[in-house]
Design an enzyme around this catalytic site. Structure first.
Site, short mmCIF file in Angstrom:
data_model
loop_
_atom_site.label_atom_id
_atom_site.label_comp_id
_atom_site.label_asym_id
_atom_site.label_seq_id
_atom_site.Cartn_x
_atom_site.Cartn_y
_atom_site.Cartn_z
N ASP A 106 -1.33 -10.12 3.65
CA ASP A 106 -2.15 -11.27 3.33
C ASP A 106 -2.47 -11.99 4.64
O ASP A 106 -1.57 -12.53 5.29
CB ASP A 106 -1.39 -12.20 2.37
CG ASP A 106 -2.24 -13.39 1.92
OD1 ASP A 106 -3.12 -13.83 2.69
OD2 ASP A 106 -1.99 -13.91 0.81
N TYR A 155 -12.72 -18.85 3.76
CA TYR A 155 -13.01 -20.28 3.85
C TYR A 155 -12.09 -21.08 4.75
O TYR A 155 -12.29 -22.29 4.91
CB TYR A 155 -13.03 -20.92 2.46
CG TYR A 155 -11.82 -20.64 1.60
CD1 TYR A 155 -10.64 -21.34 1.75
CD2 TYR A 155 -11.88 -19.68 0.59
CE1 TYR A 155 -9.55 -21.09 0.96
CE2 TYR A 155 -10.79 -19.42 -0.21
CZ TYR A 155 -9.62 -20.13 -0.03
OH TYR A 155 -8.53 -19.87 -0.82
N LYS A 156 -11.11 -20.45 5.36
CA LYS A 156 -10.20 -21.20 6.24
C LYS A 156 -10.72 -21.09 7.69
O LYS A 156 -11.72 -21.70 8.04
CB LYS A 156 -8.77 -20.68 6.09
CG LYS A 156 -8.19 -20.87 4.69
CD LYS A 156 -6.77 -20.39 4.61
CE LYS A 156 -6.23 -20.36 3.20
NZ LYS A 156 -6.11 -21.70 2.58
N PHE A 191 2.75 -17.24 -0.61
CA PHE A 191 1.97 -18.18 -1.40
C PHE A 191 2.19 -17.87 -2.88
O PHE A 191 2.28 -16.70 -3.26
CB PHE A 191 0.49 -18.05 -1.03
CG PHE A 191 -0.38 -19.14 -1.57
CD1 PHE A 191 -0.35 -20.41 -1.01
CD2 PHE A 191 -1.22 -18.90 -2.64
CE1 PHE A 191 -1.16 -21.42 -1.50
CE2 PHE A 191 -2.03 -19.90 -3.14
CZ PHE A 191 -2.00 -21.18 -2.58
N ARG A 203 1.34 -30.94 7.09
CA ARG A 203 0.83 -29.69 7.64
C ARG A 203 -0.46 -29.95 8.39
O ARG A 203 -1.41 -30.51 7.83
CB ARG A 203 0.61 -28.69 6.50
CG ARG A 203 0.47 -27.25 6.94
CD ARG A 203 0.30 -26.35 5.74
NE ARG A 203 -0.99 -26.59 5.08
CZ ARG A 203 -1.64 -25.67 4.37
NH1 ARG A 203 -1.14 -24.46 4.22
NH2 ARG A 203 -2.79 -25.96 3.80
#
Length: 400
Positions: free
Chosen positions: A200, A225-226, A131, A374
């Site tokens: 990560d 939060y995912k 990322f 996605r």
């Protein structure tokens, strides 16, 4: 391939949903008729959170006020919630702390990992598909510590690890393609070469087993939060392996990481526990919302989540193959289970238009430039019937 009658796929989906051991967990979330396949960006709202936040605001903040730090346990929330995350990440108590953002935690643990390296270890290895924030922070950490940043494909990090390796930063799941990296193998190779690993976990925490302790991971970070459904901007977490708790030298030594914060001492003396990874005053409201969100995991085994994740993504790929003309879309996500996270990334020249059109039809995914649609599959609240709805809508839009 012959196009299947969608009714056959719907019938199979209903049978799979009826046999799903996690089907009752869906009721723990606030959901509507939308097919929500963007939980890999922001998880759905757990039903327990609104009432808990009302209580926190009215009772703990409203009545206790400053006493909330002690009487409501605000002070110890980062470590307490970290221990709640432990079973989902394969970490024994006392090694996880919640707070700050993923970016801040990544900076702390990467610099801390490099500071543990002996002289001569002058390289930081970086997953080249990472990322963007990870890349920016790794470059900054390299400048700060006087190391060279060496960027490699994830599969090349194990072979590249050697006597110059101070640390390696790798994504467990590629945010764009959904490809799963070999965490045990890369960790073993880097540690065997005398370096330290930083993982990560943003796209794997809450979606698949990680087993931090068993796999010998040195440090890890991830967001709340995912797949953990902690809410927009939920606090992140960081993992410090127990053997480093007395040596971890944070580049951000705030007062909350001091062994006696209220001594207001001139010299920073780090706390002897994982609390030394904290910085400043925690965001209590977001922290406690995240804690309440973790109630959805009561009675849920991460192995069952992984099994359903693979079944959902397998079924989606089957539906796509059955309903779309051959070659209409190209999956960037590996088919092999050992190399797949909990999302499917499809390449199509009109991916941006398709993402918007699916949203108009009640199928929520997201777009990644230049041509990737996605779709994230969150096993706690995504069902097989929704998979058919998503694939059918996609087939209609591609045909249109």
């Amino acid at each position: 391939m012959t196009v299947h009658d969608p009714r056959v796929l719907v019938a199979r989906a209903h049978a799979l949903d009826a046999a799903d051991p996690l089907r009752a967990v869906r009721d723990r979330f606030v959901l509507d008729d939308v097919v929500y396949l963007d939980g890999n960006s922001l998880g759905a709202l757990p039903r327990a959170v609104p009432a808990r936040m009302a209580e926190v605001i009215a009772e703990e903040w409203g009545r206790l006020r400053i006493r909330g730090w002690t009487e409501a346990g605000w002070d110890t929330a980062p470590e307490r919630i970290g221990d709640r995350l432990g079973p989902l990440l394969g970490a024994a108590p006392g090694q996880l702390v919640v707070g700050d953002s993923t970016s801040v935690n990544l900076f702390k643990v990467l610099v801390g990992a490099v500071r543990l390296a002996p002289p001569g270890r002058d390289e930081i290895l970086l997953d080249g598909s990472t990322f963007p924030t990870d890349r920016y922070i790794a470059a900054s950490a390299a400048r700060l510590t006087g190391r060279t940043l060496r960027v490699l494909p994830p599969a090349g990090i194990a072979e590249a690890a050697g006597p110059r390796t101070a640390a390696a930063l790798v994504n467990h799941v590629d945010y764009r393609t959904g490809e799963l990296a070999d965490l045990p193998g890369i960790t073993e190779a880097v540690r065997g070469a005398g370096g330290r690993t930083v993982w990560d976990l943003c796209h794997s925490a809450g979606a698949l087993p990680v087993e931090l302790d068993a796999n010998g991971v040195d440090f890890a970070v991830g967001c709340g939060y995912k797949y953990l459904n902690g809410g927009p901007g939920a606090p992140a977490f960081c993992y410090l392996r127990a053997e480093y708790l007395d040596r971890f030298d944070s580049p951000l030594p705030g007062w909350w990481s001091h062994r006696d914060p209220f001594a207001m001492a001139d010299e920073h003396l780090p706390h002897p526990t994982v609390r030394r990874a904290r910085v400043g005053t925690p965001d209590v409201l977001s922290m406690l919302a995240f804690e309440a969100a973790l109630d959805v995991w009561d009675g849920v085994e991460i192995a069952a989540v992984r099994a359903k994740s693979l079944a959902l993504t397998d079924f989606f790929l089957e539906c796509v193959a059955a309903l779309l003309p051959e070659g209409a879309v190209d999956s960037l996500t590996p088919r092999a289970h050992a190399r797949r996270g909990s999302q499917i990334a499809l390449r199509h020249p009109e991916a941006r238009r398709l993402t918007a059109a699916l949203g108009d039809r009640g199928v929520v995914g997201d777009f990644r430039p230049p041509d990737v649609l996605r779709l994230g599959f969150t096993p706690l609240y995504t069902g097989f019937a929704e998979v058919v709805r998503a694939a059918t809508a996609l087939a209609d839009e591609v045909a249109g």
